[in-house]
Write a protein that holds these residues in place. Structure first.
Motif, PDB file in Angstrom:
ATOM      1  N   UNK A  21       0.843  -1.184   0.000  1.00 57.40           N
ATOM      2  CA  UNK A  21       0.000   0.000   0.000  1.00 57.40           C
ATOM      3  C   UNK A  21       0.888   1.247   0.000  1.00 57.40           C
ATOM      4  N   UNK A  22       0.358   2.364  -0.471  1.00 60.76           N
ATOM      5  CA  UNK A  22       1.166   3.597  -0.453  1.00 60.76           C
ATOM      6  C   UNK A  22       1.706   3.931   0.942  1.00 60.76           C
ATOM      7  N   UNK A  23       0.960   3.596   1.979  1.00 60.21           N
ATOM      8  CA  UNK A  23       1.424   3.885   3.338  1.00 60.21           C
ATOM      9  C   UNK A  23       2.575   2.993   3.781  1.00 60.21           C
ATOM     10  N   UNK A  24       2.938   2.011   2.980  1.00 59.01           N
ATOM     11  CA  UNK A  24       4.126   1.194   3.262  1.00 59.01           C
ATOM     12  C   UNK A  24       5.400   1.882   2.770  1.00 59.01           C
ATOM     13  N   UNK A  25       5.264   2.990   2.091  1.00 63.11           N
ATOM     14  CA  UNK A  25       6.418   3.726   1.591  1.00 63.11           C
ATOM     15  C   UNK A  25       7.289   4.189   2.760  1.00 63.11           C
ATOM     16  N   UNK A  26       8.558   3.821   2.735  1.00 55.53           N
ATOM     17  CA  UNK A  26       9.482   4.141   3.833  1.00 55.53           C
ATOM     18  C   UNK A  26      10.865   3.617   3.475  1.00 55.53           C
ATOM     19  N   UNK A  27      11.820   3.953   4.307  1.00 57.59           N
ATOM     20  CA  UNK A  27      13.122   3.295   4.260  1.00 57.59           C
ATOM     21  C   UNK A  27      13.052   2.107   5.207  1.00 57.59           C
ATOM     22  N   UNK A  28      13.422   0.953   4.720  1.00 55.12           N
ATOM     23  CA  UNK A  28      13.357  -0.277   5.503  1.00 55.12           C
ATOM     24  C   UNK A  28      14.753  -0.685   5.956  1.00 55.12           C
ATOM     25  N   UNK A  29      14.836  -1.100   7.214  1.00 56.91           N
ATOM     26  CA  UNK A  29      16.111  -1.484   7.811  1.00 56.91           C
ATOM     27  C   UNK A  29      16.028  -2.887   8.400  1.00 56.91           C
ATOM     28  N   UNK A  30      17.069  -3.636   8.182  1.00 57.40           N
ATOM     29  CA  UNK A  30      17.270  -4.905   8.854  1.00 57.40           C
ATOM     30  C   UNK A  30      18.053  -4.628  10.142  1.00 57.40           C
ATOM     31  N   UNK A  31      17.729  -5.338  11.219  1.00 62.22           N
ATOM     32  CA  UNK A  31      18.418  -5.097  12.481  1.00 62.22           C
ATOM     33  C   UNK A  31      18.563  -6.393  13.267  1.00 62.22           C
ATOM     34  N   UNK A  32      19.588  -6.439  14.099  1.00 58.28           N
ATOM     35  CA  UNK A  32      19.871  -7.622  14.906  1.00 58.28           C
ATOM     36  C   UNK A  32      19.847  -7.274  16.390  1.00 58.28           C
ATOM     37  N   UNK A  33      19.242  -8.159  17.145  1.00 59.37           N
ATOM     38  CA  UNK A  33      19.081  -8.006  18.595  1.00 59.37           C
ATOM     39  C   UNK A  33      19.843  -9.143  19.269  1.00 59.37           C
ATOM     40  N   UNK A  34      20.858  -8.798  20.069  1.00 62.10           N
ATOM     41  CA  UNK A  34      21.688  -9.828  20.682  1.00 62.10           C
ATOM     42  C   UNK A  34      21.211 -10.210  22.079  1.00 62.10           C
ATOM     43  N   UNK A  35      20.091  -9.670  22.514  1.00 60.61           N
ATOM     44  CA  UNK A  35      19.636  -9.945  23.875  1.00 60.61           C
ATOM     45  C   UNK A  35      19.336 -11.423  24.064  1.00 60.61           C
ATOM     46  N   UNK A  36      19.316 -11.830  25.320  1.00 62.71           N
ATOM     47  CA  UNK A  36      19.041 -13.215  25.673  1.00 62.71           C
ATOM     48  C   UNK A  36      17.566 -13.456  25.965  1.00 62.71           C
ATOM     49  N   UNK A  37      16.726 -12.463  25.665  1.00 68.39           N
ATOM     50  CA  UNK A  37      15.296 -12.652  25.859  1.00 68.39           C
ATOM     51  C   UNK A  37      14.796 -13.775  24.960  1.00 68.39           C
ATOM     52  N   UNK A  38      13.668 -14.347  25.343  1.00 69.31           N
ATOM     53  CA  UNK A  38      13.098 -15.442  24.550  1.00 69.31           C
ATOM     54  C   UNK A  38      12.613 -14.927  23.198  1.00 69.31           C
ATOM     55  N   UNK A  39      12.036 -13.721  23.229  1.00 66.94           N
ATOM     56  CA  UNK A  39      11.495 -13.135  22.003  1.00 66.94           C
ATOM     57  C   UNK A  39      12.231 -11.845  21.653  1.00 66.94           C
ATOM     58  N   UNK A  40      12.168 -11.448  20.391  1.00 64.84           N
ATOM     59  CA  UNK A  40      12.851 -10.221  19.991  1.00 64.84           C
ATOM     60  C   UNK A  40      12.287  -8.997  20.688  1.00 64.84           C
ATOM     61  N   UNK A  41      13.150  -8.018  20.934  1.00 59.39           N
ATOM     62  CA  UNK A  41      12.678  -6.746  21.438  1.00 59.39           C
ATOM     63  C   UNK A  41      11.905  -6.006  20.362  1.00 59.39           C
TER      64      UNK A  41
END
Length: 128
Positions: free
Chosen positions: A89-109
């Motif tokens: 959709x037009x509202x999906x227009x953006x800059x998209x970034x991949x990111x990594x979370x090194x925390x030990x939580x069970x689920x991503x932050x």
């Protein structure tokens, strides 16, 4: 240190599809311990998490705005995380970034400030 390199993105008409890939440098054993997320940032808006996948490759998160249209997946053998985007959709227009979370939580932050490594960002433009 982890480097993330994104590919994909571009210009698409509303209703179309795109696929992002993000390759993490380093050993596979390192990638397997990372939660991975895809964020986006539109002009004048805060960076928001749209999808994340836990290190187990099973637990996922999607923002309400993309649920049912975007799919995140990972291939640990290739140190790669993917974002499949459908029915854009037009509202999906953006800059998209991949990111990594090194925390030990069970689920991503879910907050951008909690992620440790970032890709370079790739523009997605959806025309109406």
């Amino acid at each position: 240190q982890v480097q993330l390199v994104e590919s994909g993105g571009g210009l698409v008409q509303a209703g179309g599809s795109l696929r992002f890939s993000c390759v993490a440098s380093g050993r596979t054993s390192v990638f397997r311990n990372l939660h991975m997320g895809w964020f986006r940032q539109a002009p004048g808006k805060e960076r928001e998490l749209v999808a994340a996948i836990a290190r187990n490759g099973i637990n996922t998160y999607y923002s309400e705005s993309v649920k049912g249209r975007f799919t995140i997946s990972r291939d640990s053998a290739k140190n790669t995380v993917y974002l499949e985007m459908n029915n854009l959709k037009p509202e999906d227009t953006a800059v998209y970034y991949c990111a990594a979370d090194v925390s030990q939580a069970v689920n991503p932050n879910r907050r951008a400030t909690q992620y440790d490594y970032w890709g370079q960002g790739t523009q997605v433009t959806v025309s109406s």
